[in-house]
Structures are given as structure tokens and as C-alpha cells.
Write a protein that holds these residues in place. Structure first.
Motif, short mmCIF file in Angstrom:
data_model
loop_
_atom_site.label_atom_id
_atom_site.label_comp_id
_atom_site.label_asym_id
_atom_site.label_seq_id
_atom_site.Cartn_x
_atom_site.Cartn_y
_atom_site.Cartn_z
N TYR A 122 -5.55 -1.15 3.55
CA TYR A 122 -5.64 0.29 3.34
C TYR A 122 -5.24 1.01 4.62
O TYR A 122 -5.65 0.62 5.71
CB TYR A 122 -7.07 0.65 2.95
N THR B 274 0.86 -1.17 0.00
CA THR B 274 0.00 0.00 0.00
C THR B 274 0.90 1.23 0.00
O THR B 274 2.05 1.15 0.43
CB THR B 274 -0.96 0.01 1.21
N ASP C 279 -4.19 3.67 -4.54
CA ASP C 279 -3.20 4.22 -3.61
C ASP C 279 -2.19 5.10 -4.33
O ASP C 279 -1.69 4.77 -5.40
CB ASP C 279 -2.45 3.09 -2.90
#
Length: 161
Positions: free
Chosen positions: A81, A4, A54
Motif C-alpha cells: 500500500y 497497487t 485501491d
């Protein structure tokens, strides 16, 4: 491997990439014995609906833990996330970690090896490939911290005769 991206201050991203990144890519893989590893795992949440892809200046490999396979654990397929609030919390934690290492380096180099603060600052910046900070900024931060942490005790006022 699931990653991420988050946005934090540039010098903190450069520090983490320099410390835990791989030479061929800018991906940061944190060791599992590090507190920050567990901190990232605790900040993971479900991706909100309609959330954009992202983006950011720091790409983290998400920690895979044994508890993820147990009931109540966080599967990385769903929990992948880190939100804006989580990025701010993580940024503060990384900042504290970086400054603690820097202040320790300054003290050790000065009092054990006799190396000047400015040379220690150059060494720290080169070691982690940090280009967003200057040597003067590191020195000023250390001086502020030292003044705050090592305050002199107040001395009794003597009255002149």
C-alpha cells in the motif's frame, strides 16, 4: 505480480505509462536499476484496516526485492500500500524526473541539432502520449527554469560623464 494504484497528476501518470508502461495495458513496471524503483519500495507500508480497494490513475507493479525474504525485509503480501502522503512524495519525484528529461531534451535539440523548442515540445508530448499538457505549458515551464538557472551576472553601473 502484485500491483497497487495511486492518484497523481494526470500528466505525470501519462508520462510514466508512456515511458515504462506496456503497450497492451496501463500497468507500469519500473526497471530495477532506476532510483524510482527503490523509492517506491521504501514508500510501501502495511494496508490500514478498513482501507478501500485501491483506486487511482496510475497502477504500479510493486518491486520484489531479495531483501524481502530476509529477516526485516518487506513481504509484498503485507506491505502493498502507498498512502496519500507517499503518493505526494512519489508525485514530486516523478515531476522532477520528467522535467529534467524535458529540459535536457530542449537543450540538446536546440544547441546540438538546431531544432526549435516548439518542435521539441511536440516530440516530447507525442513520444510519451501526454494529452493533459499543452506545448505552451512545456515551453513556459522551460523558460521559467532557464531564467532561474541561467541568471545573468549583474553588471556594474557606469556613471555617465
Amino acid at each position: 505480480m502484485i500491483t497497487t494504484k495511486i492518484t497523481i497528476e494526470n500528466y505525470l501518470a501519462e508520462y510514466l505509462i508512456g515511458k515504462y508502461g506496456t503497450p497492451d495495458s496501463k500497468v507500469v513496471r519500473l526497471p530495477s536499476d532506476l532510483d524510482l524503483y527503490h523509492f517506491v519500495y521504501d514508500l510501501l507500508q502495511k494496508r490500514p484496516a478498513g482501507c478501500p480497494v485501491d483506486s487511482g490513475n496510475l497502477e504500479l507493479v510493486l518491486p520484489e526485492r531479495r531483501e524481502a525474504h530476509l529477516p526485516g525485509g518487506k513481504p509484498l503480501a503485507t506491505y502493498n500500500y502507498i498512502g496519500e502522503r507517499g503518493a505526494k512524495i512519489l508525485s514530486r519525484k516523478i515531476n522532477t524526473m520528467m522535467r529534467a528529461e524535458l529540459h535536457d531534451l530542449f537543450d540538446e535539440n536546440k544547441h546540438v541539432y538546431g531544432i526549435d523548442y516548439i518542435n521539441s515540445a511536440w516530440y516530447f508530448l507525442r513520444k510519451y502520449c501526454i494529452e493533459s499538457l499543452s506545448v505552451e505549458a512545456l515551453l513556459k515551464d522551460y523558460q521559467r527554469w532557464r531564467r532561474k538557472m541561467r541568471r545573468k551576472t549583474s553588471v556594474r553601473e557606469y556613471k555617465h560623464r
